[in-house]
Design a protein around this motif. Structure first.
Motif, PDB file in Angstrom:
ATOM      1  N   TYR A 145      76.529  33.426   6.236  1.00  0.00           N
ATOM      2  CA  TYR A 145      76.233  34.710   6.575  1.00  0.00           C
ATOM      3  C   TYR A 145      75.407  35.019   7.828  1.00  0.00           C
ATOM      4  O   TYR A 145      75.267  33.963   8.610  1.00  0.00           O
ATOM      5  CB  TYR A 145      75.287  35.418   5.316  1.00  0.00           C
ATOM      6  N   VAL A 146      75.489  36.138   8.201  1.00  0.00           N
ATOM      7  CA  VAL A 146      75.024  36.524   9.505  1.00  0.00           C
ATOM      8  C   VAL A 146      73.905  37.589   9.532  1.00  0.00           C
ATOM      9  O   VAL A 146      73.709  38.495   8.528  1.00  0.00           O
ATOM     10  CB  VAL A 146      76.352  37.438  10.629  1.00  0.00           C
ATOM     11  N   GLU A 147      72.728  37.302  10.292  1.00  0.00           N
ATOM     12  CA  GLU A 147      71.498  38.169  10.241  1.00  0.00           C
ATOM     13  C   GLU A 147      71.692  38.707  11.798  1.00  0.00           C
ATOM     14  O   GLU A 147      71.595  37.861  12.893  1.00  0.00           O
ATOM     15  CB  GLU A 147      70.481  37.226   9.956  1.00  0.00           C
ATOM     16  N   VAL A 148      71.405  39.830  11.507  1.00  0.00           N
ATOM     17  CA  VAL A 148      71.428  40.796  12.815  1.00  0.00           C
ATOM     18  C   VAL A 148      70.033  41.204  13.321  1.00  0.00           C
ATOM     19  O   VAL A 148      69.597  41.770  12.193  1.00  0.00           O
ATOM     20  CB  VAL A 148      72.387  42.063  12.891  1.00  0.00           C
ATOM     21  N   LYS A 149      69.294  40.981  14.028  1.00  0.00           N
ATOM     22  CA  LYS A 149      67.731  40.997  14.372  1.00  0.00           C
ATOM     23  C   LYS A 149      67.504  41.852  15.631  1.00  0.00           C
ATOM     24  O   LYS A 149      67.883  41.382  16.568  1.00  0.00           O
ATOM     25  CB  LYS A 149      67.197  39.950  14.308  1.00  0.00           C
ATOM     26  N   VAL A 150      66.766  43.006  15.495  1.00  0.00           N
ATOM     27  CA  VAL A 150      66.338  43.494  16.664  1.00  0.00           C
ATOM     28  C   VAL A 150      64.800  43.687  16.514  1.00  0.00           C
ATOM     29  O   VAL A 150      64.416  44.882  15.574  1.00  0.00           O
ATOM     30  CB  VAL A 150      66.902  44.948  17.095  1.00  0.00           C
ATOM     31  N   GLY A 151      64.034  43.207  16.979  1.00  0.00           N
ATOM     32  CA  GLY A 151      62.338  43.230  16.841  1.00  0.00           C
ATOM     33  C   GLY A 151      62.218  42.836  15.387  1.00  0.00           C
ATOM     34  O   GLY A 151      62.535  41.943  14.943  1.00  0.00           O
ATOM     35  N   ASN A 152      61.499  43.733  14.567  1.00  0.00           N
ATOM     36  CA  ASN A 152      61.358  43.835  13.140  1.00  0.00           C
ATOM     37  C   ASN A 152      62.115  44.034  12.377  1.00  0.00           C
ATOM     38  O   ASN A 152      62.098  43.933  11.097  1.00  0.00           O
ATOM     39  CB  ASN A 152      59.898  44.414  12.930  1.00  0.00           C
ATOM     40  N   TYR A 153      63.201  44.525  12.804  1.00  0.00           N
ATOM     41  CA  TYR A 153      64.586  45.188  11.907  1.00  0.00           C
ATOM     42  C   TYR A 153      65.453  43.975  12.062  1.00  0.00           C
ATOM     43  O   TYR A 153      65.757  43.433  12.899  1.00  0.00           O
ATOM     44  CB  TYR A 153      64.870  46.332  12.419  1.00  0.00           C
TER      45      TYR A 153
ATOM     46  N   PRO B  39      60.447  47.955   8.102  1.00  0.00           N
ATOM     47  CA  PRO B  39      60.409  46.868   8.991  1.00  0.00           C
ATOM     48  C   PRO B  39      60.079  45.764   8.438  1.00  0.00           C
ATOM     49  O   PRO B  39      59.201  45.354   7.707  1.00  0.00           O
ATOM     50  CB  PRO B  39      59.448  47.343  10.327  1.00  0.00           C
ATOM     51  N   GLY B  40      60.827  44.618   8.797  1.00  0.00           N
ATOM     52  CA  GLY B  40      60.686  43.290   8.306  1.00  0.00           C
ATOM     53  C   GLY B  40      61.466  42.923   7.053  1.00  0.00           C
ATOM     54  O   GLY B  40      61.141  41.967   6.505  1.00  0.00           O
ATOM     55  N   ASP B  41      61.875  43.845   6.604  1.00  0.00           N
ATOM     56  CA  ASP B  41      62.623  43.611   5.029  1.00  0.00           C
ATOM     57  C   ASP B  41      64.043  44.070   5.012  1.00  0.00           C
ATOM     58  O   ASP B  41      64.467  45.088   5.501  1.00  0.00           O
ATOM     59  CB  ASP B  41      61.836  44.758   3.954  1.00  0.00           C
TER      60      ASP B  41
ATOM     61  N   THR C 254      63.416  53.422  17.675  1.00  0.00           N
ATOM     62  CA  THR C 254      62.416  52.576  16.839  1.00  0.00           C
ATOM     63  C   THR C 254      62.715  51.059  17.404  1.00  0.00           C
ATOM     64  O   THR C 254      61.927  50.141  16.980  1.00  0.00           O
ATOM     65  CB  THR C 254      62.676  52.655  15.429  1.00  0.00           C
ATOM     66  N   LEU C 255      63.654  50.817  18.420  1.00  0.00           N
ATOM     67  CA  LEU C 255      63.942  49.668  18.854  1.00  0.00           C
ATOM     68  C   LEU C 255      62.642  48.935  19.486  1.00  0.00           C
ATOM     69  O   LEU C 255      61.979  49.689  20.312  1.00  0.00           O
ATOM     70  CB  LEU C 255      64.885  49.490  20.020  1.00  0.00           C
ATOM     71  N   GLN C 256      62.167  47.924  18.959  1.00  0.00           N
ATOM     72  CA  GLN C 256      60.847  47.062  19.458  1.00  0.00           C
ATOM     73  C   GLN C 256      61.118  46.067  20.340  1.00  0.00           C
ATOM     74  O   GLN C 256      60.239  45.254  20.463  1.00  0.00           O
ATOM     75  CB  GLN C 256      60.143  46.714  18.153  1.00  0.00           C
ATOM     76  N   SER C 257      62.264  45.885  20.689  1.00  0.00           N
ATOM     77  CA  SER C 257      62.524  44.542  21.515  1.00  0.00           C
ATOM     78  C   SER C 257      63.875  45.143  22.440  1.00  0.00           C
ATOM     79  O   SER C 257      64.504  45.838  22.381  1.00  0.00           O
ATOM     80  CB  SER C 257      63.095  43.484  20.718  1.00  0.00           C
TER      81      SER C 257
ATOM     82  N   VAL D  61      73.426  69.627  15.573  1.00  0.00           N
ATOM     83  CA  VAL D  61      72.068  68.486  15.264  1.00  0.00           C
ATOM     84  C   VAL D  61      71.888  67.922  16.444  1.00  0.00           C
ATOM     85  O   VAL D  61      72.433  68.230  17.739  1.00  0.00           O
ATOM     86  CB  VAL D  61      72.782  67.565  14.526  1.00  0.00           C
ATOM     87  N   GLU D  62      70.457  67.324  16.454  1.00  0.00           N
ATOM     88  CA  GLU D  62      69.888  66.512  17.664  1.00  0.00           C
ATOM     89  C   GLU D  62      70.747  65.380  17.716  1.00  0.00           C
ATOM     90  O   GLU D  62      70.946  64.497  16.832  1.00  0.00           O
ATOM     91  CB  GLU D  62      68.700  66.446  17.604  1.00  0.00           C
ATOM     92  N   GLN D  63      71.359  65.009  19.070  1.00  0.00           N
ATOM     93  CA  GLN D  63      71.984  63.824  19.261  1.00  0.00           C
ATOM     94  C   GLN D  63      70.994  62.714  18.969  1.00  0.00           C
ATOM     95  O   GLN D  63      69.856  62.486  19.754  1.00  0.00           O
ATOM     96  CB  GLN D  63      72.580  63.794  20.640  1.00  0.00           C
ATOM     97  N   MET D  64      71.017  61.749  18.172  1.00  0.00           N
ATOM     98  CA  MET D  64      70.323  60.365  17.985  1.00  0.00           C
ATOM     99  C   MET D  64      71.160  59.359  18.321  1.00  0.00           C
ATOM    100  O   MET D  64      72.508  59.215  18.094  1.00  0.00           O
ATOM    101  CB  MET D  64      70.130  60.330  16.444  1.00  0.00           C
ATOM    102  N   ARG D  65      70.626  58.404  19.132  1.00  0.00           N
ATOM    103  CA  ARG D  65      71.154  57.360  19.703  1.00  0.00           C
ATOM    104  C   ARG D  65      71.081  56.065  18.870  1.00  0.00           C
ATOM    105  O   ARG D  65      69.946  55.822  18.309  1.00  0.00           O
ATOM    106  CB  ARG D  65      70.704  57.003  21.280  1.00  0.00           C
ATOM    107  N   PHE D  66      71.915  55.262  18.635  1.00  0.00           N
ATOM    108  CA  PHE D  66      71.980  54.133  17.851  1.00  0.00           C
ATOM    109  C   PHE D  66      72.548  53.180  18.728  1.00  0.00           C
ATOM    110  O   PHE D  66      73.460  53.241  19.530  1.00  0.00           O
ATOM    111  CB  PHE D  66      72.875  54.332  16.481  1.00  0.00           C
ATOM    112  N   LEU D  67      72.096  51.803  18.169  1.00  0.00           N
ATOM    113  CA  LEU D  67      72.752  50.515  18.577  1.00  0.00           C
ATOM    114  C   LEU D  67      73.540  50.198  17.570  1.00  0.00           C
ATOM    115  O   LEU D  67      73.123  49.766  16.479  1.00  0.00           O
ATOM    116  CB  LEU D  67      71.627  49.806  18.937  1.00  0.00           C
ATOM    117  N   PHE D  68      75.025  49.806  17.884  1.00  0.00           N
ATOM    118  CA  PHE D  68      75.742  49.749  16.805  1.00  0.00           C
ATOM    119  C   PHE D  68      76.206  48.138  17.019  1.00  0.00           C
ATOM    120  O   PHE D  68      76.617  47.658  17.951  1.00  0.00           O
ATOM    121  CB  PHE D  68      77.089  50.565  16.884  1.00  0.00           C
ATOM    122  N   VAL D  69      76.366  47.298  15.895  1.00  0.00           N
ATOM    123  CA  VAL D  69      76.925  46.192  15.887  1.00  0.00           C
ATOM    124  C   VAL D  69      77.783  45.619  15.146  1.00  0.00           C
ATOM    125  O   VAL D  69      77.487  45.964  13.709  1.00  0.00           O
ATOM    126  CB  VAL D  69      75.442  44.920  15.699  1.00  0.00           C
ATOM    127  N   ARG D  70      78.817  45.379  15.424  1.00  0.00           N
ATOM    128  CA  ARG D  70      80.018  45.106  14.493  1.00  0.00           C
ATOM    129  C   ARG D  70      80.233  43.791  14.371  1.00  0.00           C
ATOM    130  O   ARG D  70      80.751  43.033  15.333  1.00  0.00           O
ATOM    131  CB  ARG D  70      81.279  45.714  14.983  1.00  0.00           C
TER     132      ARG D  70
END
Length: 991
Positions: free
Chosen positions: A277-285, A395-397, A310-313, A249-258
């Protein structure tokens, strides 16, 4: 001058000879056609070079195009003496010159230039003809090139030039027109993610199962850049990236937040309560954890994965909030600069989480701490399957989609058993009405499976049935085996006499056909008493009606839970009968292209798709990609292979749990079947498969699925020995199941598997399991019947062709061929010991000859073979009709009449075959006394003649008589056929 041109695209070469004395080569390709020569650039130190260079030859006379060959020579440039060494050549005739729309990239094996030279490897070329006037011929070859074969002029920048030589012959007008060539398209498949710089184009090979199969529905071979390198011709060319376990498979890079837990959170009111509760936010996601009520030390242990593409920030915000009915309040922030986030590569240990002090919006420290771990990783990370993914929401939801329905999961279907039940007899039955004869039968039930014996009338209240049934059960055994003895007192009225409830865990198990001892069980009036009852604990002095049965779990069978033609597992239920695995099957689900919208969202057509793969007991489901018609999955899975005669099935579905309709049924988009025995060992198959679905309106292509498949053998000896073993376990041959039993048991097994997988989280829905298992393949279809008939005629076409050829030999259509056949026949008659060696040697030579044109790609769905491209609307409507029929009586009557006409023709053919057999039987039956007398006398004469005449003479004379010249033939049938047709059959006795 003619505008007709021959276009040649030199794509790549593979596994060339090393000729530079240092274990490598400096290859280039020289093309020759119609007095013209072109040359590619030279690739330094590369045994598998990639050129992707196009050349155009002028065709001087289109009338002579069929006699002009194209020759491609692969040379190695020797820098020491500026010479060249031939590595091999490819010679193509005019049969390979096709219009651009039909042209595909093909890999040709390199041939020797001379008898004593060496050649190895393959050359990939795309050859086509075009009359597009906008395409100009390539640059002519300079005069310095004609001075000798070893001269290599250079341009001013030092790079090799591409040479061209144009003929001076007069060119005539073109007689055949070809469609213009469209512009070359670049197909990357994520190459920019694997290498820096501009991505090279991906070669695409298109294959069609037959000439009538549309190219839009054809299989396409691709050369994507995967984790292990680029795939070219089924082989991995190592890239500049280190390999990993996810090399398909093609390697896909992800930002993981635990998000682990929090402590000492501040209270928001006088009561000290907090619903955090915790909200994790990167750009519109943004992703949200679950919230706790009145808890200042919550623990979440949730992982969020954001696709790096898709990181926008450049900033990650982790916000602790308080759940409020009016408006959620912010408790504190933790911010991360994404440029400082570390990268983790498995098999490194998981990144240790750290405590971070919360801050307010101004950056000042606040009370409370949050334990987090943030890192960059790939889909090989162990946190990937259970993580919340940003590509599963819009995005945004962050609240519209539950992660439960979007995660990737691995399922294991339950272990199925056949339950063999033999109802023998009953004793001392007590009916409700003692003034009538007992009309008793036994009902056997496991879950929803109910089977009944035949009713038996008995005066002495001891009925005997001695009937055997087969049912299906699954581990763990949740349902009980229930026997209910009932008395039929009226047309629709039955009285229960007693019940026996048996736990399947206590039933004897066997892996062969050994004898299982039968047992007597006491009948209880109520179900609760039967559940509490135990044969060993019963009062022996108490009078009870009894039931005599024999029950066992048959582990020597393979429980058929899918269509026999597409079985993915053939092992028996009993694990002690399993053989060692013969290999490993690896599947990389890359992406889907050009999917058709399955739903409408915000006024636009979209799809929320996921893939399901099934092989053996293991089912896998990819994550759901939301709002995408070109989703990228890039997930890899592995199975152990125990038999090569098995099939891998991959299906694509639209997730109706995400804003769906159609009664929340997951819509099917298409599926792919791949038989393991058609795969070469160790080769990587990268193809795009058309997703074809048959609808009442006709066949429809809903997109393409890009897969990478590799079958690796762990033991070649065991795999070869597997071909000599029975396909099914021994019990299927010692005590075979009839066709009716197999269909019923298969239906029950599919229901059990669907029910069990539907209880998983996320569930595999029933329609998915039935579609993947081909649960409705046994239903009547006029289209499928036509396709099977055409398949039979195709199989017999070789026999028909041989019969036609022999008929031409007998009619002396070609006298030379007929004479040679006479000579060969005489040799075989005189030397009969050469017959079998000649036959097997002929088949050996055919097999060796066909090796050159062996299939290089897996089989795929073929609309022409399935008769799906020429089926009428009414036949499709009949195929999708429910069972029993729900259409109007006129339509059902019309279809019934049509079926009667088809069955009438089949009935006539079967009757004719039976008549021929009955005529053979009547030769000695004296049904026709005169015919039998003639046949008996003929047998006596034949016995005497054959006794005194050598067999070779009889065979030789018979063969020459059959192949006699037409001058000695009559137009009427010969006497033996006339005699046979006059024999009586039993048709006279038919009503």
């Amino acid at each position: 001058m003619s505008s007709l041109k021959l276009g040649v695209e030199v794509v790549s070469a593979y596994d060339l000879l090393a000729k530079d004395g240092q274990g490598s080569s400096n290859p280039f390709v020289e093309l020759e056609f119609d007095g013209q020569r072109f040359r590619t650039t030279t690739k330094e130190k590369d045994l598998s070079p990639i050129w992707n260079e196009s050349f155009y030859f002028n065709v001087s006379d289109p009338n002579k195009l069929s006699s002009l060959p194209l020759e491609a020579y692969v040379y190695c440039h020797n820098k020491a003496n500026n010479g060249q060494v031939c590595l091999g050549k490819v010679r193509l005739t005019s049969t390979s010159f096709v219009p651009y729309s039909d042209a595909v990239v093909l890999h040709y094996p390199l041939e020797k230039r001379t008898v004593f030279s060496r050649a190895k490897g393959e050359l990939g070329l795309k050859v086509f003809v075009t009359d597009d006037p906008s395409i100009k011929s390539s640059t002519p070859l300079p005069v310095t090139e004609e001075a000798g074969p070893n001269s290599f002029p250079k341009e001013k920048n030092g790079k090799r030039r591409t040479f061209h030589h144009l003929p001076n012959a007069k060119q005539s007008e073109q007689q055949q027109k070809f469609p213009p060539m469209p512009p070359q398209q670049q197909m990357n498949y994520g190459a920019h993610e694997m290498k820096s710089g501009p991505p090279p184009s991906r070669a695409v090979h298109m294959f069609s199962g037959s000439s009538s199969h549309p190219l839009d529905y054809a299989l396409k071979e691709t050369s994507p850049f995967l984790g292990g390198g680029q795939i070219v011709g089924g082989r991995v060319i190592q890239g500049d990236r280190p390999t990993s376990t996810y090399d398909l498979v093609e390697q896909m890079r992800f930002l993981f937040v635990r998000v682990v837990k929090a402590r000492d959170l501040p209270s928001k009111d006088a009561t000290g309560s907090l619903d955090p509760y915790v909200e994790v936010k990167v750009g519109n996601y943004k992703g949200i954890t679950k919230h706790y009520e009145k808890k200042q030390h919550p623990e979440w242990h949730q992982v969020f994965a954001f696709s790096r593409n898709t990181l926008q920030s450049s900033v990650l915000e982790v916000v602790v909030k308080n759940k409020d009915l009016v408006k959620d309040d912010s408790v504190g922030f933790v911010r991360f600069d994404l440029n400082e986030v570390p990268t983790r590569v498995p098999p490194d240990s998981p990144l240790a989480p750290e405590w971070y002090r919360l801050e307010d919006k101004k950056g000042e420290k606040k009370k409370g701490e949050l334990m987090l771990a943030v890192w960059y990783g790939t889909q090989a990370d162990e946190a990937f399957p259970d993580a919340w993914h940003s590509d599963t929401i819009a995005p945004g939801d962050s609240t519209s989609v539950s992660p439960t329905y979007t995660r990737s999961k691995v399922y294991h279907s339950p272990r199925l058993w056949y339950v063999r039940v033999n109802v023998i007899e009953a004793q001392d039955l007590v009916p409700a009405d003692k003034n009538r004869f007992l009309d008793a039968y036994v009902k056997v039930q496991i879950g929803n499976q109910i089977l009944k014996t035949k009713p038996v009338q008995n005066r002495n209240m001891n009925p005997i049935w001695n009937e055997e049934f087969m049912l299906v059960a699954s581990e763990p055994f949740e349902d009980h085996l229930i026997f209910s003895v009932e008395d039929r007192v009226g047309p629709n009225k039955d009285d229960a006499i007693g019940k026996v409830v048996m736990a399947l865990n206590s039933v004897d198990r066997r892996a062969d056909d050994r004898t299982i001892h039968s047992r007597w069980y006491n009948l209880e009036r109520s179900f609760s008493d039967a559940m509490d009852g135990d044969l060993a604990k019963k009062d022996k002095d108490k009078f009870c009606s009894r039931l005599h049965v024999c029950v066992c779990l048959d582990g020597g069978y393979h429980v058929l839970d899918e269509s026999t033609q597409y079985s993915s597992d053939l092992r028996p239920t009993a694990k002690q009968l399993w053989k060692p695995s013969i290999g490993v099957l690896e599947l990389g689900i890359l992406n889907a292209d050009g999917l058709q919208p399955m739903k409408t969202r915000e006024g636009k057509g979209t799809s929320d798709t996921y893939c399901v793969a099934k092989y053996g007991h293991k089912w896998v489901r990819t994550r759901t990609i939301v709002n995408s018609l070109n989703p990228k999955y890039n997930e890899q899975y592995t199975w152990e292979v125990y038999d090569p005669a098995t099939v891998l099935t991959v299906g694509v579905f639209d997730n109706s749990q995400i804003g769906g309709s159609d009664n929340n049924r997951d819509n099917k988009i298409g599926k792919v079947r791949i038989r393991i025995s058609t795969l070469e060992t160790g080769r990587v198959y990268t193809h795009t498969y058309p997703l074809l679905v048959l609808h009442p309106s006709g066949v429809e292509k809903l997109g393409e699925l890009h897969l990478a498949i590799r079958f690796s053998s762990t033991s070649m000896v065991n795999m070869m020995c597997q071909y000599s073993r029975p396909l099914l376990p021994k019990m299927h041959y010692k005590r075979p199941l009839n066709v009716m039993q197999q269909d019923i048991l298969r239906h029950q097994a599919v229901n059990i598997v669907a029910a069990r997988l539907g209880r998983s989280e996320p569930p595999l829905r029933r329609e998915v399991v039935e579609y993947m298992s081909d649960a409705n393949a046994h239903l009547w279809s006029m289209r499928r019947s036509k396709a099977n008939f055409l398949r039979l005629t195709s199989v017999c076409s070789g026999l028909f062709a041989a019969g036609k050829w022999f008929g031409e030999v007998c009619m002396w259509k070609n006298p030379i061929t007929t004479v040679l056949v006479h000579v060969l026949f005489a040799m075989l008659v005189c030397l009969p010991e050469l017959i079998l060696p000649t036959v097997f040697l002929y088949m050996f030579l055919i097999g060796i000859w066909n090796y050159r044109c062996r299939p290089r790609y897996p089989p795929h769905m073929n609309t022409s073979l399935s008769c799906a491209d020429a089926v009428s609307a009414d036949e499709l409507d009949e195929e999708f009709e429910s069972f029993p029929a729900s259409k109007s009586s006129d339509i059902v009557r019309m279809r019934y009449d049509r079926l009667r006409s088809v069955a009438g023709r089949i009935q006539t053919v079967v009757g004719d075959i039976a008549s021929q057999g009955e005529r053979l039987q009547s030769l000695l039956s004296w049904r026709d006394p005169r015919a039998t007398t003639l046949f008996v006398i003929l047998c006596l004469v034949a016995a005497i003649v054959l006794y005194v005449t050598p067999f070779q003479v009889i065979a030789l004379l018979s063969g020459f008589y059959i192949m006699r010249h037409p001058r000695f033939r009559h137009k009427t049938p010969p006497p033996p056929i006339n005699f046979f047709r006059r024999l009586p059959a039993r048709t006279d006795s038919m009503l």
